[in-house]
Write a protein that holds these residues in place. Sequence first.
Motif, mmCIF file in Angstrom:
data_model
loop_
_atom_site.group_PDB
_atom_site.id
_atom_site.type_symbol
_atom_site.label_atom_id
_atom_site.label_comp_id
_atom_site.label_asym_id
_atom_site.label_seq_id
_atom_site.Cartn_x
_atom_site.Cartn_y
_atom_site.Cartn_z
ATOM 1 N N SER A 103 -41.285 -39.961 -33.985
ATOM 2 C CA SER A 103 -41.379 -39.869 -35.524
ATOM 3 C C SER A 103 -42.929 -40.053 -35.778
ATOM 4 O O SER A 103 -43.417 -39.847 -36.938
ATOM 5 C CB SER A 103 -40.331 -40.658 -36.158
ATOM 6 N N ASP A 104 -43.458 -40.969 -35.009
ATOM 7 C CA ASP A 104 -44.767 -41.518 -35.241
ATOM 8 C C ASP A 104 -45.482 -41.750 -33.978
ATOM 9 O O ASP A 104 -44.651 -42.268 -32.974
ATOM 10 C CB ASP A 104 -44.732 -42.583 -36.323
ATOM 11 N N GLN A 144 -37.336 -43.028 -34.749
ATOM 12 C CA GLN A 144 -36.609 -43.609 -35.854
ATOM 13 C C GLN A 144 -35.262 -43.048 -35.670
ATOM 14 O O GLN A 144 -34.855 -41.980 -35.231
ATOM 15 C CB GLN A 144 -37.113 -42.967 -37.074
ATOM 16 N N ALA A 203 -43.241 -43.693 -31.340
ATOM 17 C CA ALA A 203 -41.993 -44.606 -31.937
ATOM 18 C C ALA A 203 -41.097 -43.511 -32.557
ATOM 19 O O ALA A 203 -41.397 -42.471 -32.916
ATOM 20 C CB ALA A 203 -42.657 -45.160 -33.055
ATOM 21 N N SER A 235 -38.347 -48.375 -37.062
ATOM 22 C CA SER A 235 -38.829 -47.576 -35.595
ATOM 23 C C SER A 235 -38.491 -48.263 -34.385
ATOM 24 O O SER A 235 -38.410 -49.598 -34.398
ATOM 25 C CB SER A 235 -40.399 -47.353 -35.480
#
Length: 44
Positions: free
Chosen positions: A31-32, A42, A40, A2
């Motif tokens: 992605s998160d 990726q 974050a 990440s």
Amino acid sequence: MSHSVGQVSAFAGVTVRTLHHYDKAGLLAPSDLSPARIPALQRG
């Protein structure tokens, strides 16, 4: 792996604000989220 929004903006040569705009427009989404709710992204 990440990357933070700041790291991605540096890689891409755009501002963090631009990445946030892309997220709101549905062009690029995190992605998160970290526990502190920091996006974050990726790589592929």
